[in-house]
Write an enzyme that holds these catalytic residues in place. Structure first.
Site: not given
Ligand code: MIC
Ligand code: SF4
Length: 755
Positions: A95-96, A160, A448, A643, A645
């Site tokens: 998805d990302h 995630d 976010r 995140s 990550r």
């Molecule tokens: C996000 O919403 O910041 C992400 C991208 O989904 C991250 C995961 C990532 O950095 O791959 C998260 O929320 O953990």
């Molecule tokens: Fe994707 Fe994270 Fe955004 Fe949700 S918050 S849509 S998991 S990047």
């Protein structure tokens, strides 16, 4: 894609015994959180008395979910654990990595092309180790999990931070780094610091423009981005029972924004309706048989102050729609005060883009409510002023809302449907702009809104609101517009007002989908070959990190003293860098490039103490590494917020940073550092942060007697010859100290494999 009914039965079978055992020592009533946690203590732990206040506890989660951007690292680690198959049901979701540029079809086919190597890798690892694989286009991890795998009273971990979305269906679902996922998939217990409990009592009922999103926007305003740290938030009360399961999912999802370990709602009629509506009648029937264990005890909810560490009460009948932002999700404005805030703060009032959808807000209910506003734009001859995009959370939702005509409504209003993926939410957005230096505003129904997150542009002011409010703002193109009270001039010059949104909780004709995008793993994966090209720029097998040398860390140089907010987006930016998530050395070139250097107020410019020149953070650190010089990173409050990550922990480790010293850490990031064998410490007195000077040489003492609960000492040798010395705290338990000594948790697993 079948959910695992046998697994769920097993979990439910142990509930009565576990809950009775939990009640026994004190006879006290229990919260829902305690019941679920106790039902999932790993075998050894379950025999111990259940005690609140114990530090770290071992759990046995039921499931693991991983998204493509973090799964690569999780699976690269798992491949070294020497197991033929995953120990618990696990899934990967693509998805990302899909960039939003033109629209769903074109963007998806481009993504399949440019990410082919990574998708093939993830598909073959999944096939080999018994992991369910959701192909690109299938949807966003949290929505797909809610529709298919979440179940009341279950426990899941996911790579995630918005994994808690499944709390909307009564599951304790926790975001973790890939190394934690690796442990659970390898059948090892999963350790968590026993959380504090925050109770949120919801009274009244939502109406008009207010939606579930506003509950969490309000809670974020109350608790701030660090107020939920170390806590599980449990929602209850008649107001909770009136919310749809997907609305509850939205609330739990965004609980990540207050740093909560997770958030959860009890099993109720709304959960049963959602389970039945998503073709999981069997789970609803099973859950009904142990209903009393899938919610907190009545005494708890009658006197919450006695059972929760903190209680917040929100009356849904009085709750106003909220808009949060810019730059942080906890800056909460009730809509009646928002226009004044925009003017006072001189935020750009012209709205350039409205974006709805994402994992947070793309349920059938969300889409129908937003579409009811979009339809009015068409019917009342209003010309939509801002650009408008829709990111459906899953193919099932997309197919169903398309069948029911809602995507057509958005198209009539001028909206563009993007792929079922994260897209603009994580900087995967090729935004068209005539002038990136212009201060500008966007509003999203995502979660976010850190600087640069959506489009990489620091001048973009991003606000967060419900999909219906976002739609109304997109029509108005003006952030000083209040859809509840103000009128707009239509194309015929008339003043028109938008009526309240109308939503439909569950599709009347039921959910439908042609190809959900699921691929089951091979029965016997032993013959499946997983290939990683040594010349690849996107994937790299992992080399073990070096073990601790057995001495104090002396003579460290200061790589950067980060000032203010330093989220995982600042430490390891997403967007264009997502393509290197499977290649540690390449992604390390983004290390800390977003962090602001305290000494020159600039991002990505730090003093190289060997050459005396200022340069980018990653290059400077590579120079130190080449010269065998250890370094330290210093940071402010809630360092590593956002995140899950683990790249944000692995990159400094890979490039030779020896310690991270901050005022406080966000939970997932702190664990990620520990797992990778990094030393993560906090100032005992946060004012000591001010003592750190740019040219300091820094020692960390006490490591030869490193022990749980025992402070370490930091000595600063200033340039003028003076020194400062102060105590620092850490939260390492005995096992985590072993990870530090071994150079990372994976080194211990590797060692065990070798015997
Ligand atoms: C996000 O919403 O910041 C992400 C991208 O989904 C991250 C995961 C990532 O950095 O791959 C998260 O929320 O953990
Ligand atoms: Fe994707 Fe994270 Fe955004 Fe949700 S918050 S849509 S998991 S990047």
């Amino acid at each position: 894609m079948a959910f695992d009914l046998d697994m769920i039965k097993k979990v439910y079978d142990r509930y009565s015994i576990r809950v009775a055992a939990a009640r026994k020592p004190t006879g006290k009533p229990l919260t829902l959180t305690e019941k679920i946690l106790y039902a999932h203590l790993s075998e050894g732990e379950a025999r111990k008395a259940f005690a609140r206040g114990v530090d770290y506890v071992d759990f046995a989660p039921d499931r693991v979910a991983m998204q493509d951007a973090t799964a690569q690292m999780a699976l690269l680690q798992f491949m070294q654990a020497g197991r033929p198959k995953v120990a618990v049901p696990s899934t990967v979701h693509c998805d990302h990595l899909i960039q939003a540029k033109i629209g769903a079809d074109a963007d998806l086919s481009t993504a399949k092309d440019i990410n082919k190597e990574v998708y093939d890798f993830l598909a073959s690892v999944s096939d080999k180790y018994g992991i369910g694989f959701w192909k690109p286009g299938a949807g966003i991890i949290h929505q797909v999990v809610l529709e298919n795998y979440a179940f009341p009273g279950g426990m899941m971990i996911g790579t995630d931070s918005h994994t808690p979305n499944a709390g909307g269906l009564g599951m304790i679902a926790i975001g973790v780094g890939g190394a934690d996922a690796c442990d659970v998939m390898a059948g090892l217990p999963w350790e968590l610091k026993f959380p504090k409990l925050i109770g949120v009592k919801l009274t009244g009922k939502l109406s008009g423009w207010t939606s579930a999103k506003d509950v969490i926007l309000k809670v974020a305003g109350i608790l701030t981005v660090k107020g939920g740290t170390g806590a599980i938030v449990e929602y209850f009360g008649e107001g909770a029972q009136s919310l749809s399961a997907t609305g509850k999912g939205t609330i739990c999802n965004m609980g990540a924004e207050i740093g909560a370990t997770t958030s959860v709602f009890g099993y109720d009629e709304k959960a049963a309706i959602y389970l039945r509506g998503t073709k999981r009648e069997e789970i609803a029937a099973l859950a009904d048989t142990i209903k009393e264990h899938l919610t907190g005890d009545a005494e708890v909810y009658a006197n919450p102050e006695q059972y929760f560490d903190q209680v917040i009460e929100i009356n849904l009948s009085e709750l106003e729609p909220h808009v949060n932002g810019p730059f942080t999700p906890d800056l909460a404005w009730p809509i009646s005060k928002f226009a004044a805030a925009v003017k006072e703060n001189n935020w750009p009032a012209t709205l350039e883009v409205g974006l709805i959808g994402s994992c947070t807000n793309s349920s059938y209910e969300d889409i129908t409510r937003a579409a009811s506003i979009a339809k009015q734009a068409v019917d009342k001859h209003l010309k939509t002023k801002a650009e408008f995009t829709i990111t459906p959370g899953s193919e099932q939702v997309r197919y169903t809302v398309d069948r029911d005509g809602y995507l057509g409504t958005f198209a009539e209003m001028g909206g563009v449907v993007l792929a079922n993926a994260c897209g603009p939410c994580i900087g995967q957005w090729a935004r068209h702009t005539d002038d990136p230096t212009r201060k500008n505003s966007i509003i999203t129904s995502f979660n976010r809104n850190f600087a640069k997150r959506q489009d990489g542009n620091p001048n973009t002011h991003a606000f967060v609101a419900s999909p219906e409010i976002v739609t109304a703002f997109a029509i108005a193109g003006d952030l000083t517009f209040n859809p509840l009270t103000d009128t707009l001039t239509n194309e015929q010059g008339q003043q028109v007002k938008l009526d309240e949104p109308q939503g439909i909780e569950m599709p009347i004709k039921g959910y439908a989908v042609e190809d959900a995008g699921y691929q089951a793993p091979a029965e016997d994966g032993s013959k499946v070959e997983v290939k990683v090209d040594p010349r690849s720029s996107r994937l790299q097998l992992l080399d073990p990190f070096a073990a601790w040398e057995g001495t104090d860390l002396n003579g460290l140089k200061l790589l950067i003293k980060a000032k203010g907010k330093c989220t995982t987006d600042h430490i390891s930016m997403a967007g264009p860098w997502l393509k290197f998530r499977g290649h540690l050395d390449n992604i390390s070139n983004n290390m800390l490039i977003g962090a602001i250097n305290y000494f020159n107020n600039t991002a990505d410019s730090v003093k190289n103490h060997v050459t005396g020149e200022y340069g980018p953070v990653p290059a400077t650190q590579r120079d130190y590494k080449a010269n065998n010089i250890g370094t330290i990173v210093v940071g402010d409050e809630n360092y590593g917020e956002g995140s899950s990550r683990e790249h944000a922990a692995m990159e400094p480790r890979h490039l030779g940073v020896r310690a991270i010293l901050v005022k406080s850490f966000a939970r997932i990031h702190e664990t990620n550092l520990k797992k990778q064998g990094m030393l993560g410490i906090t100032f005992a007195y946060s004012a000591d942060y001010d003592k750190i000077q740019e040219d300091d040489i820094i020692d960390i003492k006490g490591l030869t007697t490193f022990a749980p609960g025992k402070q370490l000492t930091v000595v600063l040798h200033h340039k003028d010859g003076s020194t400062d010395s102060f105590a620092v705290n850490h939260t390492y338990n005995a096992q985590q100290i072993e990870w530090f000594k071994a150079g990372g948790a994976l080194n211990i697993i590797r060692r065990q494999m070798a015997v």
